[in-house]
Design a protein around this motif. Structure first.
Motif, PDB file in Angstrom:
ATOM      1  N   SER A  77       0.851  -1.205   0.000  1.00 27.25           N
ATOM      2  CA  SER A  77       0.000   0.000   0.000  1.00 27.25           C
ATOM      3  C   SER A  77       0.880   1.247   0.000  1.00 27.25           C
ATOM      4  O   SER A  77       0.577   2.234  -0.668  1.00 27.25           O
ATOM      5  N   GLU A  78       1.975   1.215   0.737  1.00 31.43           N
ATOM      6  CA  GLU A  78       2.869   2.379   0.802  1.00 31.43           C
ATOM      7  C   GLU A  78       3.375   2.750  -0.598  1.00 31.43           C
ATOM      8  O   GLU A  78       3.303   3.903  -1.007  1.00 31.43           O
ATOM      9  N   SER A  79       3.842   1.765  -1.365  1.00 34.20           N
ATOM     10  CA  SER A  79       4.434   2.126  -2.652  1.00 34.20           C
ATOM     11  C   SER A  79       3.386   2.360  -3.741  1.00 34.20           C
ATOM     12  O   SER A  79       3.470   3.343  -4.477  1.00 34.20           O
ATOM     13  N   LYS A  80       2.351   1.517  -3.804  1.00 31.82           N
ATOM     14  CA  LYS A  80       1.377   1.687  -4.895  1.00 31.82           C
ATOM     15  C   LYS A  80       0.530   2.941  -4.709  1.00 31.82           C
ATOM     16  O   LYS A  80       0.255   3.667  -5.670  1.00 31.82           O
ATOM     17  N   ILE A  81       0.087   3.195  -3.484  1.00 32.64           N
ATOM     18  CA  ILE A  81      -0.742   4.387  -3.259  1.00 32.64           C
ATOM     19  C   ILE A  81       0.099   5.650  -3.449  1.00 32.64           C
ATOM     20  O   ILE A  81      -0.339   6.621  -4.058  1.00 32.64           O
ATOM     21  N   LYS A  82       1.335   5.625  -2.960  1.00 30.07           N
ATOM     22  CA  LYS A  82       2.206   6.798  -3.138  1.00 30.07           C
ATOM     23  C   LYS A  82       2.369   7.130  -4.627  1.00 30.07           C
ATOM     24  O   LYS A  82       2.215   8.280  -5.032  1.00 30.07           O
ATOM     25  N   ASP A  83       2.659   6.108  -5.428  1.00 33.18           N
ATOM     26  CA  ASP A  83       2.854   6.348  -6.864  1.00 33.18           C
ATOM     27  C   ASP A  83       1.591   6.917  -7.495  1.00 33.18           C
ATOM     28  O   ASP A  83       1.653   7.854  -8.293  1.00 33.18           O
TER      29      ASP A  83
END
Ligand SMILES: O=C(O)CCC(=O)C(=O)O
Length: 171
Positions: A77-83
């Protein structure tokens, strides 16, 4: 929230130890078997919370974004939502909190918190409110089943969530 009365869904203390890591990007409502978007969390830091202590951060107006709502909190969630938030150019709001300042965020607003880089415990109390007419929906994931049995045990699917753990706030 545009509703007449609210009730408490649940409250929760969130103490992050000195040196504790980040809270990844997520939306709270992924965890809630509630049939309405009329939900809100108040985040109440119990000390002044400077940036190095990891105050709550928000992606302003991101409650309109559907991508990422099905992700539980974690590395993914940290990487996909951030992107996705970056691509969509949402404003990333990061501010220190004075003692006595609190924030409210809607259940679908994406948010995160930084690491606690101080040598003090970051102490926070939260309370989640929902429309008093909110009904229990068929759980969409195991986390929602867990929430059902923990925060509104005995509530019935399709009926107003009105257990003794979910009082109307304010009488
Ligand atoms: O306090 C934190 O680090 C995260 C809190 C949070 O995600 C929330 O209250 O919804």
């Amino acid at each position: 929230m545009g509703c007449e009365r609210v009730r408490i869904y649940h409250d929760q203390a969130l103490f992050k130890e000195a040196g504790g890591g980040i809270t990844p990007w997520h939306a709270d409502q992924y965890y809630w078997p509630i049939d309405t978007d009329n939900t809100i969390t108040v985040w109440i830091p119990l000390q002044a919370t400077p940036l190095e202590m990891g105050p709550l951060e928000f992606s302003a107006k991101s409650q309109q974004i559907v991508f990422g709502r099905d992700l539980q909190i974690g590395d993914e969630s940290e990487s996909k939502i951030k992107d996705n938030l970056r691509i969509n150019n949402f404003e990333h709001v990061i501010e220190a909190f004075d003692l006595g300042e609190v924030s409210f965020h809607s259940g679908w607003v994406f948010h995160r918190a930084g690491a606690n880089q101080t040598d003090q415990m970051r102490k926070v109390m939260t309370v989640i409110y929902m429309d008093a007419e909110a009904k229990l929906m068929n759980p969409k994931n195991d986390n929602q089943i867990h929430d059902w049995h923990t925060w509104c045990p005995g509530a019935k699917i399709g009926e107003v969530i009105d257990t003794e753990l979910n009082p109307i706030a304010g009488g």
